[in-house]
Design a protein around this motif. Sequence first.
Motif, PDB file in Angstrom:
ATOM      1  N   ALA A 295       2.121  10.477   7.439  1.00 41.12           N
ATOM      2  CA  ALA A 295       1.997   9.200   8.154  1.00 41.12           C
ATOM      3  C   ALA A 295       1.002   8.283   7.444  1.00 41.12           C
ATOM      4  N   VAL A 296      -0.098   8.867   6.978  1.00 39.13           N
ATOM      5  CA  VAL A 296      -1.111   8.084   6.263  1.00 39.13           C
ATOM      6  C   VAL A 296      -0.536   7.529   4.960  1.00 39.13           C
ATOM      7  N   ALA A 297       0.201   8.388   4.248  1.00 40.50           N
ATOM      8  CA  ALA A 297       0.807   7.957   2.985  1.00 40.50           C
ATOM      9  C   ALA A 297       1.810   6.829   3.232  1.00 40.50           C
ATOM     10  N   GLU A 298       2.578   6.975   4.303  1.00 42.14           N
ATOM     11  CA  GLU A 298       3.568   5.959   4.631  1.00 42.14           C
ATOM     12  C   GLU A 298       2.886   4.634   4.982  1.00 42.14           C
TER      13      GLU A 298
ATOM     14  N   GLU B 220       1.709   2.937   1.899  1.00 39.28           N
ATOM     15  CA  GLU B 220       2.838   2.336   1.200  1.00 39.28           C
ATOM     16  C   GLU B 220       3.230   1.020   1.867  1.00 39.28           C
ATOM     17  N   LEU B 221       3.229   1.034   3.200  1.00 38.98           N
ATOM     18  CA  LEU B 221       3.575  -0.181   3.941  1.00 38.98           C
ATOM     19  C   LEU B 221       2.552  -1.284   3.690  1.00 38.98           C
ATOM     20  N   ARG B 222       1.286  -0.883   3.582  1.00 36.91           N
ATOM     21  CA  ARG B 222       0.235  -1.864   3.303  1.00 36.91           C
ATOM     22  C   ARG B 222       0.482  -2.558   1.973  1.00 36.91           C
ATOM     23  N   VAL B 223       0.816  -1.720   0.962  1.00 34.01           N
ATOM     24  CA  VAL B 223       1.069  -2.279  -0.367  1.00 34.01           C
ATOM     25  C   VAL B 223       2.248  -3.237  -0.310  1.00 34.01           C
ATOM     26  N   ARG B 224       3.312  -2.809   0.380  1.00 36.48           N
ATOM     27  CA  ARG B 224       4.489  -3.674   0.480  1.00 36.48           C
ATOM     28  C   ARG B 224       4.173  -4.946   1.247  1.00 36.48           C
ATOM     29  N   TYR B 225       3.337  -4.813   2.250  1.00 34.12           N
ATOM     30  CA  TYR B 225       2.955  -5.983   3.037  1.00 34.12           C
ATOM     31  C   TYR B 225       2.224  -6.995   2.165  1.00 34.12           C
TER      32      TYR B 225
ATOM     33  N   GLU C 140       0.641 -11.495  -2.638  1.00 32.27           N
ATOM     34  CA  GLU C 140      -0.491 -11.123  -3.470  1.00 32.27           C
ATOM     35  C   GLU C 140      -0.009 -10.503  -4.773  1.00 32.27           C
ATOM     36  N   ASP C 141      -0.862 -10.572  -5.752  1.00 32.15           N
ATOM     37  CA  ASP C 141      -0.582 -10.010  -7.055  1.00 32.15           C
ATOM     38  C   ASP C 141      -0.490  -8.484  -6.956  1.00 32.15           C
ATOM     39  N   THR C 142       0.608  -7.910  -7.480  1.00 32.06           N
ATOM     40  CA  THR C 142       0.793  -6.457  -7.420  1.00 32.06           C
ATOM     41  C   THR C 142      -0.305  -5.737  -8.183  1.00 32.06           C
ATOM     42  N   ALA C 143      -0.699  -6.291  -9.303  1.00 31.77           N
ATOM     43  CA  ALA C 143      -1.743  -5.665 -10.115  1.00 31.77           C
ATOM     44  C   ALA C 143      -3.051  -5.572  -9.345  1.00 31.77           C
ATOM     45  N   ALA C 144      -3.315  -6.569  -8.531  1.00 27.10           N
ATOM     46  CA  ALA C 144      -4.556  -6.582  -7.761  1.00 27.10           C
ATOM     47  C   ALA C 144      -4.525  -5.551  -6.641  1.00 27.10           C
ATOM     48  N   ASP C 145      -3.300  -5.203  -6.189  1.00 29.17           N
ATOM     49  CA  ASP C 145      -3.190  -4.267  -5.064  1.00 29.17           C
ATOM     50  C   ASP C 145      -3.827  -2.927  -5.356  1.00 29.17           C
ATOM     51  N   THR C 146      -3.571  -2.411  -6.567  1.00 31.03           N
ATOM     52  CA  THR C 146      -4.095  -1.089  -6.895  1.00 31.03           C
ATOM     53  C   THR C 146      -5.620  -1.119  -6.936  1.00 31.03           C
ATOM     54  N   GLU C 147      -6.159  -2.269  -7.275  1.00 32.89           N
ATOM     55  CA  GLU C 147      -7.617  -2.396  -7.346  1.00 32.89           C
ATOM     56  C   GLU C 147      -8.218  -2.646  -5.959  1.00 32.89           C
ATOM     57  N   ALA C 148      -7.403  -3.231  -5.117  1.00 34.59           N
ATOM     58  CA  ALA C 148      -7.928  -3.732  -3.848  1.00 34.59           C
ATOM     59  C   ALA C 148      -8.723  -2.711  -3.018  1.00 34.59           C
ATOM     60  N   PRO C 149      -8.197  -1.468  -2.810  1.00 31.85           N
ATOM     61  CA  PRO C 149      -8.960  -0.556  -1.949  1.00 31.85           C
ATOM     62  C   PRO C 149     -10.339  -0.264  -2.497  1.00 31.85           C
ATOM     63  N   ARG C 150     -10.435  -0.170  -3.850  1.00 31.62           N
ATOM     64  CA  ARG C 150     -11.736   0.122  -4.438  1.00 31.62           C
ATOM     65  C   ARG C 150     -12.694  -1.068  -4.305  1.00 31.62           C
ATOM     66  N   GLN C 151     -12.115  -2.264  -4.364  1.00 29.24           N
ATOM     67  CA  GLN C 151     -12.978  -3.443  -4.231  1.00 29.24           C
ATOM     68  C   GLN C 151     -13.447  -3.644  -2.800  1.00 29.24           C
ATOM     69  N   GLU C 152     -12.550  -3.270  -1.874  1.00 28.19           N
ATOM     70  CA  GLU C 152     -12.893  -3.485  -0.468  1.00 28.19           C
ATOM     71  C   GLU C 152     -14.031  -2.569  -0.026  1.00 28.19           C
ATOM     72  N   ALA C 153     -14.012  -1.350  -0.573  1.00 26.73           N
ATOM     73  CA  ALA C 153     -14.951  -0.340  -0.090  1.00 26.73           C
ATOM     74  C   ALA C 153     -16.415  -0.780  -0.081  1.00 26.73           C
ATOM     75  N   PRO C 154     -16.943  -1.329  -1.191  1.00 29.21           N
ATOM     76  CA  PRO C 154     -18.391  -1.593  -1.184  1.00 29.21           C
ATOM     77  C   PRO C 154     -18.814  -2.803  -0.358  1.00 29.21           C
TER      78      PRO C 154
END
Length: 216
Positions: A71-74, A77-82, A88-102
Motif C-alpha cells: 500500500a505504501v509503495a502504491e 507511485e501515485l504521488r509521483v504520478r500526481y 512538475e518536472d519528472t527529474a525533480a520528482d526523484t529528488e523531491a523526497p530528499r529535499q523535502e526532508a530537511p
Amino acid sequence: MEPPHSYLQQASAAVVHHQDYLNHRQDHALCGAMLEAPTVLDAEPPDVCPDCEVKLVEYHAVWWRETALAAVAELEELRVRYRELAGEDTAADTEAPRQEAPVPDLPEPVTFLDRARKELLELCRQFDGAVPYFRLKNTMQAFSDRLGTDERVILAEEIGADGSLIRWCATEAERLGWTVTNSPVQAENELMWDAWTHDAYQAPKKTKWRLGRSRD
Ligand SMILES: [Zn+2]
C-alpha cells in the motif's frame, strides 16, 4: 480485507490443515506436516489442525506487513504520478523526497534578535536608503508588544548593553545600509534619545508644564 486461507486434507485423514502460506510448499501443511496428494478445500472446515492454528498468527503478521508495504509503495507511485500530472518536472520528482526532508530542521529566525532583525529588514526594504525614525520606532514597538514579558527579557539580554531595542535597531539599520532620518541619534545627544524612548512608554508631560508654570 483479511488474509486469505485455504485448507488441505489428505484423503485418508480426518484432520484438515492450513496450506503452508509461509514457505509455499505444496506437499506441506502450515504446521510442517508432510501431506501426500492432499485435496484443497475452499470452504472453512469445522475443525482445523491446532498446530496450524498456532502458526496462523505468524502468517497473519507477515501478510499484514506485506499488504501494508504494498500500500505504501502504491501510494508513493501515485504521488509521483500526481506530481507529473500537476506539471512538475519528472527529474525533480526523484529528488523531491530528499529535499523535502530537511525543511522542518531549517532554522527559522532562532533568536529574538534574529526575529527583530528580520522585522527591521522588512521595514527598511520599503524605503529607498532612508528610513524615517518614527516608522522604525513604531514597527519595532509593535514587534516588541507582540512578545511576552519573558520573551522581551530574553530579547533585551540578546541586545546586551542597555537592552534598548529601538537604539539597537537604529544602529542595525545603519549597519545594513539605511540612513535613519530624524533620529534622536543624529543629534548625538544620548539624553535626548533617552527622553524619546521614555516618552514612548510614559503618560503626557505634565511635569514639564508644571515646572514651566511653577515660576509664577
Ligand atoms: Zn497442521
